[in-house]
Design a protein around this motif. Structure first.
Motif, PDB file in Angstrom:
ATOM      1  N   ARG A 142       4.642  27.483  33.265  1.00  0.00           N
ATOM      2  CA  ARG A 142       4.414  26.737  34.514  1.00  0.00           C
ATOM      3  C   ARG A 142       5.644  26.672  35.401  1.00  0.00           C
ATOM      4  O   ARG A 142       6.767  26.630  34.914  1.00  0.00           O
ATOM      5  CB  ARG A 142       4.078  25.271  34.195  1.00  0.00           C
ATOM      6  N   LEU A 143       5.393  26.616  36.679  1.00  0.00           N
ATOM      7  CA  LEU A 143       6.407  26.196  37.646  1.00  0.00           C
ATOM      8  C   LEU A 143       5.763  25.031  38.385  1.00  0.00           C
ATOM      9  O   LEU A 143       4.560  25.073  38.672  1.00  0.00           O
ATOM     10  CB  LEU A 143       6.735  27.322  38.637  1.00  0.00           C
ATOM     11  N   ASP A 144       6.549  24.005  38.698  1.00  0.00           N
ATOM     12  CA  ASP A 144       5.992  22.852  39.401  1.00  0.00           C
ATOM     13  C   ASP A 144       5.438  23.254  40.776  1.00  0.00           C
ATOM     14  O   ASP A 144       5.856  24.258  41.344  1.00  0.00           O
ATOM     15  CB  ASP A 144       7.082  21.785  39.648  1.00  0.00           C
ATOM     16  N   THR A 151       8.203  23.940  43.060  1.00  0.00           N
ATOM     17  CA  THR A 151       9.177  24.957  42.655  1.00  0.00           C
ATOM     18  C   THR A 151       8.677  26.323  43.103  1.00  0.00           C
ATOM     19  O   THR A 151       7.496  26.629  42.965  1.00  0.00           O
ATOM     20  CB  THR A 151       9.352  24.960  41.113  1.00  0.00           C
ATOM     21  N   TYR A 211      17.553  29.427  36.959  1.00  0.00           N
ATOM     22  CA  TYR A 211      17.091  28.583  38.068  1.00  0.00           C
ATOM     23  C   TYR A 211      18.227  28.336  39.039  1.00  0.00           C
ATOM     24  O   TYR A 211      19.380  28.194  38.632  1.00  0.00           O
ATOM     25  CB  TYR A 211      16.613  27.232  37.535  1.00  0.00           C
ATOM     26  N   ARG A 261       8.968  20.249  33.371  1.00  0.00           N
ATOM     27  CA  ARG A 261       9.910  19.743  34.394  1.00  0.00           C
ATOM     28  C   ARG A 261      11.337  19.627  33.853  1.00  0.00           C
ATOM     29  O   ARG A 261      12.092  18.718  34.234  1.00  0.00           O
ATOM     30  CB  ARG A 261       9.430  18.377  34.932  1.00  0.00           C
ATOM     31  N   GLN A 262      11.682  20.535  32.989  1.00  0.00           N
ATOM     32  CA  GLN A 262      12.962  20.424  32.281  1.00  0.00           C
ATOM     33  C   GLN A 262      14.176  20.418  33.203  1.00  0.00           C
ATOM     34  O   GLN A 262      15.073  19.595  33.052  1.00  0.00           O
ATOM     35  CB  GLN A 262      13.099  21.564  31.261  1.00  0.00           C
ATOM     36  N   VAL A 263      14.210  21.353  34.154  1.00  0.00           N
ATOM     37  CA  VAL A 263      15.395  21.469  35.016  1.00  0.00           C
ATOM     38  C   VAL A 263      15.542  20.199  35.856  1.00  0.00           C
ATOM     39  O   VAL A 263      16.632  19.613  35.949  1.00  0.00           O
ATOM     40  CB  VAL A 263      15.293  22.725  35.913  1.00  0.00           C
ATOM     41  N   ARG A 264      14.452  19.745  36.421  1.00  0.00           N
ATOM     42  CA  ARG A 264      14.509  18.513  37.238  1.00  0.00           C
ATOM     43  C   ARG A 264      14.973  17.329  36.390  1.00  0.00           C
ATOM     44  O   ARG A 264      15.788  16.513  36.837  1.00  0.00           O
ATOM     45  CB  ARG A 264      13.131  18.223  37.851  1.00  0.00           C
ATOM     46  N   LEU A 270      14.098  23.684  44.192  1.00  0.00           N
ATOM     47  CA  LEU A 270      14.262  24.452  42.955  1.00  0.00           C
ATOM     48  C   LEU A 270      13.544  25.800  43.036  1.00  0.00           C
ATOM     49  O   LEU A 270      12.407  25.885  43.514  1.00  0.00           O
ATOM     50  CB  LEU A 270      13.704  23.638  41.775  1.00  0.00           C
TER      51      LEU A 270
END
Ligand code: URA
Length: 245
Positions: free
Chosen positions: A100-102, A105, A132, A188-191, A204
């Motif tokens: 997934r990408l948000d 994103t 990212y 949503r790991q990076v966020r 992002l």
């Protein structure tokens, strides 16, 4: 002609090992007859049933999409918003995104109808490197960047070692552009990682996935992966080692 367990795995019903188990357990029929032997080969004309349900077989396809912002990473949306498969309406196959990408994103997203391939790339044990680029609020100090690299405590556990680099800063606007390379793929790991160090993400983009990038592409563009790229991705995931650039 292909091995029965491979055909079942490709249809996305089960991993190859699970498919073998289904066969041994007598749950698979070929042209109406139960097959319990492993290694039986089938042709595209053979009718396969798993637990009484006919297997829908399609030629496997693999796409790379430059997902724009404002698109849902799903095959349909109850609220009628644009979904990533809308870009592939002319492709008469049941493709879906790998991971997934948000909604907000943008960036590199793979889609396929090959369930086995999707499972392999998404398996936490084989997680592939993703790069990212985040525009964040504030200018992260060195130790904050180090925290991203060493591991950040999130509610679902500490993140695995990562690589982080501040690419540029805007002192006037008090924002920074940070590159983050991770191997995990939590929601949503990076966020959440940036939030945890006190620098929320403003924008992002996923710029790379293993050796694949978006060079020469614009948001909404897509292309088919070459058979060689598919092979390389599979090999990379199976090797379980991060792609080193
Ligand atoms: N991490 C996020 O927070 N969002 C994404 O879309 C991908 C990774």
């Amino acid at each position: 002609m292909e091995r029965l367990q491979k055909v079942i795995a490709h249809a996305g019903i089960a991993s190859r090992r699970k498919a073998e188990q289904l066969i041994v357990e007598g749950k698979v029929k070929v042209n109406g007859k139960v097959v319990t032997e492993l290694g039986v080969k089938v042709s595209p004309q053979d009718r396969i049933e798993v637990d009484g349900i006919p297997l829908e077989r399609e030629e496997p396809v693999y796409y790379l999409l430059y997902k724009p912002r404002g698109v849902i990473c799903s095959v349909k949306d109850e609220k009628g918003r644009k979904v990533v498969t809308d870009f592939f309406k002319h492709v008469n196959k049941r493709i879906y995104p790998i991971g997934r990408l948000d909604y907000d994103t943008s960036g590199l997203l793979l889609l396929t109808n090959d369930g086995e391939f999707a499972n392999l790339l998404m398996h936490p044990r084989y997680e592939i490197e993703k790069v990212y680029i985040a525009k964040v609020k504030g200018i992260p100090a060195r130790e904050k960047v180090k925290r991203l690299e060493k591991g950040v405590a999130l509610e679902d556990g500490v993140t695995a070692p990562a690589k982080a680099k501040v690419l540029s800063i805007d002192k006037r606007k008090q924002t920074a552009i940070v590159e983050l390379r991770i191997h995990e793929g939590r929601n949503r790991q990076v966020r959440r990682m940036f939030e945890a160090i006190g620098h929320p993400v403003l924008k992002l983009k996923r710029e790379r996935y293993a050796f694949l990038d978006l060079k020469g592409m614009n948001p909404g563009d897509y292309r088919e992966l070459s058979p060689h790229e598919v092979k390389q991705l599979r090999a990379l995931a199976l090797a379980g080692s991060p792609y080193v650039s």
